[in-house]
Design a protein around this motif. Sequence first.
Motif, PDB file in Angstrom:
ATOM      1  N   HIS A 123       0.833  -1.208   0.000  1.00 54.18           N
ATOM      2  CA  HIS A 123       0.000   0.000   0.000  1.00 54.18           C
ATOM      3  C   HIS A 123       0.863   1.251   0.000  1.00 54.18           C
ATOM      4  CE1 HIS A 123      -3.890  -2.044   1.637  1.00 54.18           C
ATOM      5  NE2 HIS A 123      -3.711  -2.193   0.338  1.00 54.18           N
ATOM      6  N   ARG A 124       1.907   1.221   0.807  1.00 52.41           N
ATOM      7  CA  ARG A 124       2.799   2.373   0.891  1.00 52.41           C
ATOM      8  C   ARG A 124       3.415   2.655  -0.485  1.00 52.41           C
ATOM      9  NH1 ARG A 124       7.331   4.411   4.099  1.00 52.41           N
ATOM     10  NH2 ARG A 124       7.408   2.736   5.611  1.00 52.41           N
ATOM     11  N   GLU A 125       3.890   1.571  -1.078  1.00 50.15           N
ATOM     12  CA  GLU A 125       4.528   1.722  -2.379  1.00 50.15           C
ATOM     13  C   GLU A 125       3.550   2.348  -3.373  1.00 50.15           C
ATOM     14  OE1 GLU A 125       6.711  -2.011  -3.093  1.00 50.15           O
ATOM     15  OE2 GLU A 125       6.559  -1.437  -5.206  1.00 50.15           O
ATOM     16  N   TYR A 126       2.334   1.810  -3.387  1.00 56.04           N
ATOM     17  CA  TYR A 126       1.341   2.264  -4.347  1.00 56.04           C
ATOM     18  C   TYR A 126       0.989   3.732  -4.106  1.00 56.04           C
ATOM     19  CZ  TYR A 126      -2.762   2.387  -7.283  1.00 56.04           C
ATOM     20  OH  TYR A 126      -3.650   2.707  -8.257  1.00 56.04           O
ATOM     21  N   ILE A 127       0.794   4.065  -2.850  1.00 53.19           N
ATOM     22  CA  ILE A 127       0.388   5.437  -2.515  1.00 53.19           C
ATOM     23  C   ILE A 127       1.465   6.434  -2.905  1.00 53.19           C
ATOM     24  CG2 ILE A 127       0.040   6.982  -0.553  1.00 53.19           C
ATOM     25  CD1 ILE A 127      -1.513   4.732   0.778  1.00 53.19           C
ATOM     26  N   GLU A 128       2.714   6.108  -2.568  1.00 54.10           N
ATOM     27  CA  GLU A 128       3.774   7.085  -2.792  1.00 54.10           C
ATOM     28  C   GLU A 128       4.149   7.197  -4.272  1.00 54.10           C
ATOM     29  OE1 GLU A 128       6.835   6.146   0.075  1.00 54.10           O
ATOM     30  OE2 GLU A 128       5.852   7.476   1.528  1.00 54.10           O
ATOM     31  N   GLN A 129       3.909   6.104  -5.036  1.00 53.22           N
ATOM     32  CA  GLN A 129       4.213   6.161  -6.455  1.00 53.22           C
ATOM     33  C   GLN A 129       3.209   7.007  -7.221  1.00 53.22           C
ATOM     34  OE1 GLN A 129       4.590   2.349  -8.320  1.00 53.22           O
ATOM     35  NE2 GLN A 129       6.482   1.891  -7.187  1.00 53.22           N
ATOM     36  N   HIS A 130       1.950   6.852  -6.851  1.00 55.78           N
ATOM     37  CA  HIS A 130       0.920   7.422  -7.705  1.00 55.78           C
ATOM     38  C   HIS A 130       0.336   8.731  -7.210  1.00 55.78           C
ATOM     39  CE1 HIS A 130       1.124   3.220  -8.974  1.00 55.78           C
ATOM     40  NE2 HIS A 130       0.696   3.665 -10.164  1.00 55.78           N
ATOM     41  N   PHE A 131       0.574   9.072  -5.984  1.00 56.21           N
ATOM     42  CA  PHE A 131      -0.054  10.289  -5.473  1.00 56.21           C
ATOM     43  C   PHE A 131       0.962  11.157  -4.774  1.00 56.21           C
ATOM     44  CE2 PHE A 131      -3.424   7.272  -5.962  1.00 56.21           C
ATOM     45  CZ  PHE A 131      -4.436   8.026  -6.543  1.00 56.21           C
ATOM     46  N   HIS A 132       0.595  12.374  -4.592  1.00 60.42           N
ATOM     47  CA  HIS A 132       1.465  13.307  -3.884  1.00 60.42           C
ATOM     48  C   HIS A 132       1.215  13.139  -2.387  1.00 60.42           C
ATOM     49  CE1 HIS A 132       4.220  16.514  -3.688  1.00 60.42           C
ATOM     50  NE2 HIS A 132       3.369  17.357  -3.126  1.00 60.42           N
ATOM     51  N   LEU A 133       1.524  11.945  -1.927  1.00 55.99           N
ATOM     52  CA  LEU A 133       1.279  11.606  -0.528  1.00 55.99           C
ATOM     53  C   LEU A 133       2.543  10.997   0.053  1.00 55.99           C
ATOM     54  CD1 LEU A 133      -2.189   9.853  -0.936  1.00 55.99           C
ATOM     55  CD2 LEU A 133      -1.821  12.086   0.089  1.00 55.99           C
ATOM     56  N   ARG A 134       2.703  11.135   1.365  1.00 53.54           N
ATOM     57  CA  ARG A 134       3.897  10.611   2.018  1.00 53.54           C
ATOM     58  C   ARG A 134       3.449   9.759   3.204  1.00 53.54           C
ATOM     59  NH1 ARG A 134       7.753  13.437   5.902  1.00 53.54           N
ATOM     60  NH2 ARG A 134       5.956  14.796   6.134  1.00 53.54           N
ATOM     61  N   VAL A 135       3.851   8.493   3.153  1.00 49.99           N
ATOM     62  CA  VAL A 135       3.484   7.613   4.266  1.00 49.99           C
ATOM     63  C   VAL A 135       4.464   7.870   5.416  1.00 49.99           C
ATOM     64  CG1 VAL A 135       3.233   5.240   5.042  1.00 49.99           C
ATOM     65  CG2 VAL A 135       2.467   5.895   2.760  1.00 49.99           C
ATOM     66  N   VAL A 136       3.954   8.389   6.542  1.00 49.33           N
ATOM     67  CA  VAL A 136       4.845   8.741   7.651  1.00 49.33           C
ATOM     68  C   VAL A 136       4.976   7.603   8.649  1.00 49.33           C
ATOM     69  CG1 VAL A 136       4.534  11.214   7.482  1.00 49.33           C
ATOM     70  CG2 VAL A 136       2.938   9.846   8.838  1.00 49.33           C
ATOM     71  N   GLY A 137       4.132   6.594   8.525  1.00 46.52           N
ATOM     72  CA  GLY A 137       4.276   5.500   9.476  1.00 46.52           C
ATOM     73  C   GLY A 137       3.304   4.376   9.184  1.00 46.52           C
ATOM     74  N   ILE A 138       3.724   3.172   9.570  1.00 39.91           N
ATOM     75  CA  ILE A 138       2.845   2.011   9.434  1.00 39.91           C
ATOM     76  C   ILE A 138       2.625   1.445  10.834  1.00 39.91           C
ATOM     77  CG2 ILE A 138       2.652  -0.342   8.536  1.00 39.91           C
ATOM     78  CD1 ILE A 138       4.325   0.600   6.125  1.00 39.91           C
ATOM     79  N   ALA A 139       1.383   1.357  11.227  1.00 41.03           N
ATOM     80  CA  ALA A 139       1.078   0.817  12.561  1.00 41.03           C
ATOM     81  C   ALA A 139       0.515  -0.575  12.387  1.00 41.03           C
ATOM     82  CB  ALA A 139       0.071   1.717  13.266  1.00 41.03           C
ATOM     83  N   THR A 140       0.933  -1.490  13.270  1.00 38.73           N
ATOM     84  CA  THR A 140       0.410  -2.856  13.173  1.00 38.73           C
ATOM     85  C   THR A 140      -0.585  -3.167  14.297  1.00 38.73           C
ATOM     86  OG1 THR A 140       2.329  -3.635  14.376  1.00 38.73           O
ATOM     87  CG2 THR A 140       2.434  -3.775  11.984  1.00 38.73           C
TER      88      THR A 140
END
Lengths: 232, 555
Positions: A22-39
């Motif tokens: 998901h992170r990869e997809y989001i950062e590739q296609h949108f002007h968005l920055r994943v700041v953290g992944i919570a489990t």
Amino acid sequence: MTNSRALDVVIVEDEPHLAELHREYIEQHFHLRVVGIATTLEEARTLISRHRPRLVLLDNYLPDGQGVELIDSPLLKSFECSVIFITAASDMQTCSHAMRSGAFDYLIKPVFFQRLRASLERFMLLVNAMRQVKVVDQHALDRLFNLPTGDVPPTPSTKGIESNTLERIQRFFTDNPENNWSVEEVVENVGISKTTGRRYLEYCVEVGFIRVEMLYGNIGHPRRLYRKAAAE
Amino acid sequence: MKRRLPFQVKLFLSLVAFSCLLLILLGAILFHFIDRQLHHDLGQRARVQASEIALMPGLAEKIAARDIAGIARLIQPLRAQSDASYIVIGDVNEQHLYHSESPERLNLPMIGGDNAEVLQGKTIISVRKGGIGVSLRSKSPVFDADHQVIGIVSVGYLTSYIANINARILWQAGLYGIALLLLLFLFSWMFTRNLKKQMFRLEPKDIALLVRQQKALLEAMYEGVFAVNGERQLILINRAARELLDIHQSEKDLIGKPLENVLQTSPDFFSQPPASKSSDRHDHIAVLNQRQVIVNRVAIELEPGIESGWVFSFRDKNDINTLSSQLSQVKRYADNLRIMRHEQLNWTATLVGLLQMQHYDEAIRYIQAQSEGAQKVLDFVSAHFASPALCGLLLGKYVSAREKGIELQFDPACQLTRPPAMLSETELMSVIGNLLDNAVDATLKAANSAAPVELYISDRNQELLIEVADQGCGVDDAAKPHLFTQGFSSKPENGDDIIGSEHGIGLYLAAGYISKAGGSIEITNNIPQGTIFSVFIPYTHSSSTGLKHDKLPGA
């Protein structure tokens, strides 16, 4: 410029592979920055309160609780934050709960990137529109938040309207321009089901082809009758 | 810490100590009285003897003549018969003329100094130290023919003699006292032992604890409990019982009353169940205060075989039903889980197969099919209805209907972007929710329960239109006018129905909201079967749309 700054996103997902995808997809296609992944739910709370992200991708099933609890929490209400809620098809009841709390969008697992893309595009649309609206007008804001998921059909709605059936109904009214008809009488004469009939009649009223007449009989409830509208 | 004495020993010791004290006090008082009486009696005896001796014929002459031997002869026989310690005769000059005990004192002066009154002619009683010791004595004057005092007669009892008598009495009294004490010991011991036995060998503080514990236990119980004695008077009732049976009096007011005054019971409530040797009864269904309950009964037996009352415990029958229905739900969930797991395994196996065969497109399509249906419903609902709460409600109804095997079909032309001004969101949700619930229930009751429930909501025109169509059991034409009155329900009211009381309220509420908003509701028959509920709620109250409402249709 604020426009150049990527928006912060937090992903809450206990399956690390999926979260990474998901992170990869989001950062590739949108002007968005994943700041953290919570489990876990606990981790999600910490991450969200630290980064105050603009968007949260929230999975429902987490080891220490349900993600839906977060949507309601004062933490997310305390600042501008949208939630895309993700859950399994077997868990639609939770989705109903999430809807009542008003998440931005709801995705069913397994998530298809096409669907995720549509959701994120709509989100970017909302963010940009909000940036452009200088004077925040409540009505405009409401409209923005209620942006429908799919394509908004241009009014009048043609959803569920077949030209064939429509023609038959219109012919029936054109043939009897002076009469008032109840729904029962219309569907009987045209030969369609009663539930479908109401939809077509409403459509005809909407486009101004027919109009509603009320008959106040001797019983308490008025009867609703349809009649060919006078030609323009 | 010092170990406290057990109750029995404590009671025994205090009983014994108290009785000893009583005995001693009683003895002392008694001894005092006896001693005084003895002194008095002996004094009188001495006086009588002294007076009689003084009057003895011949004595006066012999004193006058100082005939010592004659006096001795005269008195000696008397002395032999008297129990007095001594007899003394003196002359006017207080000199001994006769002394029964020590003849050597003859002609010596009398000791004691109490003769003055006697010489004046009086008889006295006194206690004085005389020649042979302290004594209780009486002195009497001896008169001559001219009534002149010529001598003194003194009869005395030595105190050592009195003490002797006293000691004898005391000794005897002591023996009786010891016997009494022994009896007392025995009685106290038996009394305390019996008491202890009646208290089930419990210490008083244990009993107090037990009583409190029992009270707390009863109050904490979720089941209702009450007890009656042999006369069927209430002797105990706990909080749960009062709450379950809707009794508002306090326990204090209730206790002691006949059960019939407190509860309405069925006539056979106390009757003996047939085919049962004991009068205990288990899980018997009864009606108490118009409430169906499940009662257990246990007899109170103070002595084996003799019933002196009963304890009843009961639960609300509805609770049991709820519980069993929850249990069956859990069972159903467990079954569902098993099925789901099985399906999931199949699904994964298929997917792995497809991937191994490198049929990637097919694999993707296969996965897509999994979430497609649910995602479509979600997207449809959130796209066509503006209110999140309404979206939630509709989705919830969709899911719960699907769990019952019924599909909730949204008409493709559904649309709701603006709620009517006269109807709040909650009211709108209540209307839609109730109509959907009824439709689902009606469908479940029909033979063909696979038919979908159709929902159409439209705000395109001047009215909000809600139409719910089912192909269920339908509504009798006769029942239609009553459908919106409170309490009317076509749903069965049998014993298994755990939500019976909620029936008949939904449509009543919905109709109330609709009429408040100036709207109307129509019921028509669906084809081929079932019912269509159509709700119309105007957006502007009295219509300003230019429709000729008052116009009656021609033909």
